[in-house]
Design a protein around this motif. Sequence first.
Motif, short mmCIF file in Angstrom:
data_model
loop_
_atom_site.label_atom_id
_atom_site.label_comp_id
_atom_site.label_asym_id
_atom_site.label_seq_id
_atom_site.Cartn_x
_atom_site.Cartn_y
_atom_site.Cartn_z
N GLU A 81 0.84 -1.19 0.00
CA GLU A 81 0.00 0.00 0.00
C GLU A 81 0.88 1.25 0.00
O GLU A 81 1.99 1.22 0.53
N ASP A 82 0.36 2.32 -0.62
CA ASP A 82 1.07 3.60 -0.74
C ASP A 82 2.47 3.39 -1.33
O ASP A 82 3.48 3.71 -0.73
N VAL A 83 2.49 2.86 -2.55
CA VAL A 83 3.73 2.49 -3.22
C VAL A 83 4.25 3.63 -4.08
O VAL A 83 3.50 4.27 -4.81
N GLU A 84 5.55 3.87 -4.00
CA GLU A 84 6.28 4.74 -4.91
C GLU A 84 7.47 3.92 -5.39
O GLU A 84 8.38 3.65 -4.61
N ALA A 85 7.46 3.50 -6.65
CA ALA A 85 8.50 2.63 -7.18
C ALA A 85 9.15 3.27 -8.40
O ALA A 85 8.46 3.86 -9.24
N THR A 86 10.46 3.12 -8.52
CA THR A 86 11.20 3.65 -9.66
C THR A 86 11.89 2.50 -10.35
O THR A 86 12.56 1.69 -9.70
N ARG A 87 11.75 2.43 -11.69
CA ARG A 87 12.46 1.43 -12.49
C ARG A 87 13.63 2.10 -13.19
O ARG A 87 13.53 3.24 -13.63
N PHE A 88 14.73 1.37 -13.29
CA PHE A 88 15.94 1.88 -13.90
C PHE A 88 16.24 1.09 -15.18
O PHE A 88 15.93 -0.09 -15.27
N ASP A 89 16.86 1.78 -16.15
CA ASP A 89 17.24 1.09 -17.38
C ASP A 89 18.57 0.36 -17.17
O ASP A 89 19.14 0.36 -16.07
N GLU A 138 21.50 1.13 -17.99
CA GLU A 138 22.60 2.01 -17.60
C GLU A 138 22.42 2.58 -16.19
O GLU A 138 23.24 3.37 -15.73
N GLY A 139 21.34 2.24 -15.52
CA GLY A 139 21.10 2.73 -14.17
C GLY A 139 20.40 4.06 -14.10
O GLY A 139 20.35 4.69 -13.05
N THR A 140 19.83 4.50 -15.22
CA THR A 140 19.11 5.77 -15.26
C THR A 140 17.63 5.51 -14.98
O THR A 140 17.04 4.62 -15.58
N PRO A 141 17.01 6.29 -14.08
CA PRO A 141 15.57 6.09 -13.85
C PRO A 141 14.78 6.42 -15.11
O PRO A 141 15.01 7.45 -15.73
N HIS A 142 13.88 5.51 -15.51
CA HIS A 142 13.10 5.77 -16.71
C HIS A 142 11.61 5.63 -16.49
O HIS A 142 10.81 6.00 -17.35
N GLN A 143 11.20 5.12 -15.34
CA GLN A 143 9.77 4.98 -15.08
C GLN A 143 9.55 5.07 -13.57
O GLN A 143 10.22 4.40 -12.80
N ARG A 144 8.62 5.93 -13.17
CA ARG A 144 8.26 6.06 -11.75
C ARG A 144 6.78 5.80 -11.62
O ARG A 144 5.97 6.35 -12.36
N LEU A 145 6.43 4.97 -10.66
CA LEU A 145 5.06 4.53 -10.47
C LEU A 145 4.62 4.87 -9.06
O LEU A 145 5.34 4.58 -8.10
N VAL A 146 3.44 5.49 -8.93
CA VAL A 146 2.84 5.79 -7.63
C VAL A 146 1.44 5.19 -7.64
O VAL A 146 0.66 5.42 -8.57
N THR A 147 1.11 4.40 -6.61
CA THR A 147 -0.21 3.78 -6.53
C THR A 147 -0.57 3.55 -5.07
O THR A 147 0.30 3.27 -4.25
N PRO A 148 -1.86 3.69 -4.72
CA PRO A 148 -2.27 3.42 -3.34
C PRO A 148 -2.21 1.93 -2.99
O PRO A 148 -2.05 1.56 -1.85
N ASN A 206 -5.49 2.95 -9.31
CA ASN A 206 -5.27 4.39 -9.57
C ASN A 206 -3.80 4.75 -9.78
O ASN A 206 -3.28 5.63 -9.10
N PRO A 207 -3.14 4.06 -10.70
CA PRO A 207 -1.70 4.34 -10.87
C PRO A 207 -1.44 5.69 -11.52
O PRO A 207 -2.21 6.15 -12.36
#
Length: 194
Positions: free
Chosen positions: A50-58, A60-70, A85-86
């Motif tokens: 619950e109350d997730v904030e997740a970041t995916r990296f490519d 090369e280690g660069t953040p390319h996707q950030r996800l926030v969801t309850p 509700n992402p």
Amino acid sequence: MRLPRPGFRTWLFLLLLALGGGLALLDSRDDDSPGPVPRDAAGEPDYYLEDVEATRFDAEGTPHQRLVTPRLVHTPIDDVTRLENPEVRLHADDGRLWTARAEQGRLEAGGNPLRLSGDVRLEAPAERWRLTTQRLHYDADTGHAWSETPATLSQPPQSMRGEHFDAWIHDNRARLTDNVRGHHPPATDEDPEP
């Protein structure tokens, strides 16, 4: 006749009793207990957050996707992660930001592709345009977003509607196809210069 005055131990006992009661009252008011375990046709989840904030990296280690969801729910039978509700931030190779939000989301096995459904909005804030549709797919490996449901692409005051939509976020390209209709009001003296 006088009653004896309470001693130090009695006062200490009463103080600890009052303190314990106060803490119990505060603890019962701050109810952060999780909701019920979600059930799905795919079976019982192996985990949910619950109350997730997740970041995916490519690679090369660069953040390319950030996800926030309850709420995020993963079911092991189909290796699918379901999202409520992402809100997603997508970073293009050149640093431009794209955002997406929907009522539901789904990350397929291995975390790709991302499927959004229910009042989906994909926006490119720097370009001031917005796509609205009911279902959108996004392949994080290729940066390709597409919809096979009717979609409206708008950049106020203009808008266009089509049956299918494609966008390549790394190339800054978008395309509407099949039965495309547009609304392009004539420029007025009040319209700002591009």
